[in-house]
Design an enzyme around this catalytic site. Structure first.
Site, PDB file in Angstrom:
ATOM      1  N   LYS A  28       0.713  -1.276  -0.114  1.00 38.07           N
ATOM      2  CA  LYS A  28      -0.097  -0.005   0.075  1.00 38.07           C
ATOM      3  C   LYS A  28       0.936   1.290  -0.074  1.00 38.07           C
ATOM      4  O   LYS A  28       0.588   2.227  -0.696  1.00 38.07           O
ATOM      5  CB  LYS A  28      -0.860  -0.048   1.069  1.00 38.07           C
ATOM      6  CG  LYS A  28      -1.837   1.039   1.253  1.00 38.07           C
ATOM      7  CD  LYS A  28      -3.159   0.777   2.079  1.00 38.07           C
ATOM      8  CE  LYS A  28      -2.929   0.626   3.340  1.00 38.07           C
ATOM      9  NZ  LYS A  28      -3.837   1.298   4.189  1.00 38.07           N
ATOM     10  N   ARG A 129      -9.286  11.947  12.731  1.00 40.12           N
ATOM     11  CA  ARG A 129      -7.770  11.902  12.811  1.00 40.12           C
ATOM     12  C   ARG A 129      -6.858  13.210  12.697  1.00 40.12           C
ATOM     13  O   ARG A 129      -7.422  14.100  11.916  1.00 40.12           O
ATOM     14  CB  ARG A 129      -7.123  10.942  11.792  1.00 40.12           C
ATOM     15  CG  ARG A 129      -7.546   9.497  11.952  1.00 40.12           C
ATOM     16  CD  ARG A 129      -7.120   8.427  10.918  1.00 40.12           C
ATOM     17  NE  ARG A 129      -5.696   8.180  11.128  1.00 40.12           N
ATOM     18  CZ  ARG A 129      -5.208   7.132  10.392  1.00 40.12           C
ATOM     19  NH1 ARG A 129      -5.783   6.831   9.476  1.00 40.12           N
ATOM     20  NH2 ARG A 129      -3.900   7.300  10.417  1.00 40.12           N
ATOM     21  N   ASP A 326       1.890  -0.962  12.211  1.00 36.92           N
ATOM     22  CA  ASP A 326       0.481  -1.273  11.725  1.00 36.92           C
ATOM     23  C   ASP A 326       0.437  -2.745  11.985  1.00 36.92           C
ATOM     24  O   ASP A 326      -0.765  -3.531  11.862  1.00 36.92           O
ATOM     25  CB  ASP A 326       0.585  -1.209  10.206  1.00 36.92           C
ATOM     26  CG  ASP A 326       0.154  -0.047   9.655  1.00 36.92           C
ATOM     27  OD1 ASP A 326      -0.254   0.934  10.455  1.00 36.92           O
ATOM     28  OD2 ASP A 326       0.721   0.541   8.583  1.00 36.92           O
ATOM     29  N   ARG A 357      -6.295   1.764  18.534  1.00 34.41           N
ATOM     30  CA  ARG A 357      -6.028   0.363  18.167  1.00 34.41           C
ATOM     31  C   ARG A 357      -5.708  -0.364  19.341  1.00 34.41           C
ATOM     32  O   ARG A 357      -5.998  -1.604  19.668  1.00 34.41           O
ATOM     33  CB  ARG A 357      -4.992  -0.048  17.212  1.00 34.41           C
ATOM     34  CG  ARG A 357      -5.386   0.339  15.562  1.00 34.41           C
ATOM     35  CD  ARG A 357      -4.395   0.031  14.721  1.00 34.41           C
ATOM     36  NE  ARG A 357      -4.920   0.375  13.194  1.00 34.41           N
ATOM     37  CZ  ARG A 357      -4.470   0.365  12.212  1.00 34.41           C
ATOM     38  NH1 ARG A 357      -3.142   0.708  12.206  1.00 34.41           N
ATOM     39  NH2 ARG A 357      -5.071   0.442  10.987  1.00 34.41           N
TER      40      ARG A 357
END
EC number: 2.5.1.19
Length: 445
Positions: A28, A129, A326, A357
């Site tokens: 990505k 965000r 991530d 997260r």
């Protein structure tokens, strides 16, 4: 405005051994950058292996809005007719970056030193965000930003008509911030310098050099010093996008925890600035072999052969965080199936990702019967070698949270449901089909 359709719950049940080849989509990070640098080069850039998730498609749409011609020729095969550094035209419409923090921040950087105005928005998650971490350094070039309270989208950027070169120390390790400043520096005269106290993923530096920018990286007492000479003519390139190590993490980790599994994951990027998860898994005792190591498009790649493994808990040092930021959600799932404590330090950056997260993983793991401890900057998982499961986990519209809990369900004693599997399409549209093809038991509802 970007919206979100009806929720699509999904359930994973305990699976038999996973077997076969896992063909992972393109990286990505590199896909976003290939489109943006292609748009800033003069001439036609050809891209193969482009990730066609929604995030990257939104960046392709943004580059069209700024005047580049972006054409899809077949699966993963794209061309970009660039307009040159400083050649962007003012977009007539709002730039909607969907769910992509990377996309919006890189595109903001790319346009920040051109004399034009653009308005950016995104979906409900992206609109929460903070953008100040990018707009603050862009202001040093002369860019002005007008957003909602707290520096949030929707936001209008007025590019600097007479940009000045910048020397900027990145306060929190962030490849997005570093890359936005470097992209802005392309259209500023003189030398733009970015200083990182901790190295982050270096795709921008590798690719800027590949497109012909004059860029040097040196290590000094302040950290890593990246110097870019502004106003180059970027040359179009042929970019072969390697497979995304962050997406590969999901089938790799599933194969480690589902008994009797053995899979091959071909062509995965082994970029050392993205390798933290694999380093950690090996420390835990994972049986992962790196075969056929080679270089493609300036990036080291390898085929990964993964076998189910008995794993032990480890302590993950904070300095490893930038190379695996991530991957902590899926690592916390693996940690639940390991024996002993896994301690992840230096992870507060996870609180401002697509969701918080740390909180999302902690609540979901607890619901599945795993003991968790957390503070602002640390997540501790008490691994028992088994996970009861039997819960519905909230994804908070976060693709990585959704995939992580579905992997958990493949090895848990009772089924695990995620409240919404639709965000998976942002980064890994083929995830469900790929995992089912390996033998995973996944179903809608």
């Amino acid at each position: 405005m970007s919206g979100h359709g009806p929720a699509q719950p999904m359930t994973a049940r305990r699976s038999g051994p996973l077997k076969g080849r896992a063909e992972i989509p393109g990286d990505k990070s590199i896909s976003h950058r290939a489109l943006i640098l292609g748009a800033m080069a003069v001439g036609e850039t050809r891209i193969t292996g482009l990730l066609e998730g929604q995030d990257v498609l939104d960046t392709a749409k943004a580059m069209r809005a700024f005047g580049a011609e972006v054409i899809q020729h077949g699966p993963g095969a794209w061309s970009v007719h660039g307009v040159g550094v400083g050649g962007f035209t003012e977009p007539a419409e709002v730039i909607d970056c969907g769910n992509s923090g990377t996309g919006v921040r890189l595109v903001m950087g790319a346009m920040a030193t051109s004399p034009l105005t653009a308005t950016f928005t995104g979906d409900a998650s992206l609109r929460k965000r903070p953008m100040g971490r990018v707009t603050d350094p862009l202001a040093l070039f002369g860019t002005r930003a007008y957003g909602r309270k707290g520096g949030r989208l929707p936001m209008t950027l007025v590019g600097a008509a007479d940009p000045v070169p910048v020397r900027y120390t990145v306060p929190v390790p962030s490849a997005q911030v570093k890359s936005a400043v470097l992209l802005a520096g392309l259209n500023a005269p003189g030398q733009t310098v970015v200083i990182e106290r901790e190295a982050t993923r270096d795709h921008s530096e590798r690719m800027l050099r590949g497109f012909g920018a004059e860029l040097s990286v040196e290590t000094g007492p302040e950290g890593q010093v990246i110097t870019l000479t502004g106003q180059p003519e970027l040359r179009p390139q042929t970019v072969a996008v390697p497979r995304d190590p962050s997406s590969a993490a999901f089938p790799v980790c599933a194969a480690l925890i589902v008994e009797g599994s053995e899979i091959l994951v071909p062509g995965v990027s082994r970029n050392p600035t993205r390798d933290g998860l694999y380093v950690t898994l090996l420390e835990m005792g994972a049986d992962i072999a790196f075969e056929n190591e080679r270089e493609e498009g300036g990036e080291p790649v390898a085929d990964l052969r993964v076998r189910a493994s008995a794993l032990k808990g480890v302590e993950v040092p904070p300095e490893r965080a930038p190379s695996m930021i991530d991957e902590y959600p899926i690592l916390s799932v693996v940690a639940a199936f390991a024996e002993g404590l896994t301690i992840m330090r230096g992870v507060k950056e996870l609180r401002v990702k697509e969701s918080d997260r740390i909180d999302a993983m902690a609540r979901g793991l607890e619901a599945c019967g795993v003991r968790i401890e957390e503070d602002e900057d640390t997540l501790i998982v008490h691994g028992m070698g088994r996970v009861p499961g039997g819960a519905t986990c909230a994804t908070h519209l976060d693709h990585r949270i959704a995939m992580s809990f579905l992997v958990l369900g493949m090895a848990a004693e009772a089924p695990v449901t995620v409240d919404d599997g639709s965000p998976i399409a942002t980064s890994f549209p083929a995830f469900i089909d790929l995992m089912a093809g390996l033998g995973a038991d996944l179903a809608a509802g």
